[in-house]
Design an enzyme around this catalytic site. Structure first.
Site, short mmCIF file in Angstrom:
data_model
loop_
_atom_site.label_atom_id
_atom_site.label_comp_id
_atom_site.label_asym_id
_atom_site.label_seq_id
_atom_site.Cartn_x
_atom_site.Cartn_y
_atom_site.Cartn_z
CB SER A 229 15.52 67.71 -25.40
OG SER A 229 16.22 67.19 -24.28
N GLY A 233 20.44 68.91 -23.12
CA GLY A 233 21.61 69.70 -23.48
C GLY A 233 22.19 70.45 -22.29
CD GLU A 250 20.53 71.06 -34.13
OE1 GLU A 250 19.54 71.64 -33.59
OE2 GLU A 250 20.44 70.06 -34.81
CB CYS A 284 15.68 70.49 -34.19
SG CYS A 284 16.92 70.50 -35.49
#
Length: 479
Positions: A229, A233, A250, A284
């Protein structure tokens, strides 16, 4: 029908440290999202065990760094073969802990192994460039040292295998931590690597979020690669800054798909539906917002609603099931909070969700939500569940502005038979990857990553591999 689950061990899961199985004193329960109850115990690494794993990786680094690239490639290919050979056992554990249908779990295992093989075939040449006087110099790319990898719960094996591939092929050693929600199949990967990789090259530890923080703070870890998330991150990046670790992040996305009026709604609806609801919407790069030009809005909504009603939601071990549960209780609550807001929206029309779903477990029926408010959470946030907002538009320039008006920038797509126009619109999308007439998918030869708050760095391709290496300039002149 009665669901028959295969036998999955309730205990005996080990971490891999320095080429050996390690059974920790502490453990925690792993929950089956199809039942909402624990089914196995997972070891929980101590700080001392992390230190041991990092020390082992550090000791193993010089020899692994200096090994010929063909040696590293061969080891990764043997590892991919070992993963393929264990597909049945791995997929059963993956379905039990993640919830996805068994055939989808098997597909994840096989794709992960194949992507490892393909990524480790990419050549990593030295670059020869020229300075301003025309004199040549070489740019070599060298491994960083010990890499710490943290993976999420939505695609545990394919993302773990990707990080193993990137780190080990480029000559780094690795300490890998899976999500505490889905640790067990990844722990099995560590065990499969024993005897294939030299001791210390691949270490796999499990534990709660605290273990991830210890990794990002650890002075001997040179790089952190994290998939998850945006919120987490940012914490990873802040923690890694203390030691100036290199990071690859990512993160999440709120992908927009733009459908123009020249399409055949019946023909493209299945592809759009798959792009939005794959893995129960827990991807994602899945379609999170669907913008449809007015003339085809109604027929496309009707077709998407029909597809939503045909989905069979249930336990992933039921062969008739096509959509499993949301993976964990926290995400289940988030999806229902967003859905409750939609149901209070007088202008939104909720389509689908009419099928019966099991009373136990974290199940959510897929919904197509026509014309929600542009400011609603289902439009502005990454719900990460089986809810798809569909919004009507008349002006293409305006819809591009709406698609880009988000803090996310992972990927997006344009759907039309006019490829020249589609290419122009795709180039105007503020994302890391823009597709035309398809959505969702990764290729080891194609770089992937996000702009804005969707991440930093890239994975896959030579570009992605070089994010795991440091450039080193060698400039030679005669006396």
């Amino acid at each position: 029908m009665t669901v028959v689950r295969p036998s999955v061990s309730h205990s005996g899961y080990a971490q891999t440290i320095d080429g050996a199985a390690v059974f920790s004193e502490a453990s925690y329960p792993v929950i089956n999202p199809a039942t909402g109850v624990p089914f196995a115990d997972c070891p929980s690494a101590s700080k001392e065990e992390l230190d041991r794993a990092v020390a082992a990786a550090s000791r193993a680094f010089p020899a692994w760094r200096d090994a010929d690239v063909q040696v590293r490639r061969a080891a990764l290919h043997r590892f991919a073969d070992a993963v393929d050979a264990e597909q049945d056992g791995l997929s059963a554990v993956l379905t039990m802990e993640q919830g996805k249908p068994l055939n989808r779990a098997r597909d994840e295992i096989s794709r992960a192994a194949e992507q490892m093989r393909r990524l480790s075939l990419i050549d990593m040449p030295t670059e020869t460039l020229q300075d301003s006087a025309g004199r040549p110099f070489d740019v070599q790319y060298r491994p960083m040292g010990v890499v710490g990898a943290i993976t999420p719960w939505n695609m545990p094996i394919i993302l773990a295998m990707s990080k193993i591939s990137h780190a080990l092929y480029t000559g780094n050693t690795l300490v890998l931590k899976p999500s505490p929600y889905t640790p067990l199949a990844t722990l099995r990967l560590g065990q499969l690597g024993i005897g294939i990789f030299p001791p210390g090259v691949l270490n796999v530890l499990a534990g709660p979020d605290e273990l991830g923080r210890w990794m990002t703070e650890h002075a001997t870890i040179s790089k952190i690669t994290f998939t998850g998330s945006v919120r987490t991150g940012k914490k990873v990046m802040a923690s890694a800054a203390e030691t100036l670790k290199r990071v690859t992040l990512e993160l999440g996305g709120n992908d927009a798909a733009i459908v123009l009026k020249d399409v055949d709604p019946v023909a493209i609806a299945p592809r759009l539906f798959a792009g939005a609801f794959v893995n129960s919407g827990q991807v994602c790069m899945a379609i999170k917002r669907l913008y449809v030009e007015a003339p085809v809005f109604e027929p496309l909504c009707a077709e998407l609603a029909r597809l939503a009603k045909e989905v069979t939601v249930g336990d992933g071990f039921d062969p008739e099931v096509t959509m499993g549960p949301v993976q964990n209780a926290m995400q289940y609550r988030i999806v229902h909070e967003v859905l409750d807001e939609v149901l209070r929206d007088p202008q939104a029309q909720v389509l689908g969700g009419t099928q019966q779903i099991p009373a136990q477990g974290y199940f959510v029926a897929p919904r197509v939500i026509a014309q929600p408010a542009q400011t609603s959470r289902v439009v502005t946030e990454e719900t990460f569940g089986p809810l798809l907002p569909v919004l009507k538009f008349d002006d293409v320039d305006e819809v591009i502005e709406k698609a880009n008006s988000t803090r996310y920038g992972l990927s997006g797509s344009v759907w039309t038979g006019d490829l020249a126009r589609a290419t122009d619109l795709a180039q105007r999308m503020d994302v890391g990857t823009a597709w035309v007439n398809h959505h969702v998918g990764s290729d080891p030869c194609v770089p992937f990553g996000g702009t804005k708050e969707s991440g930093i760095g890239r994975e896959n391709s030579l570009l992605g591999l070089r994010h795991y290496m440091e450039p080193h300039v060698v400039s030679v002149r005669p006396l």
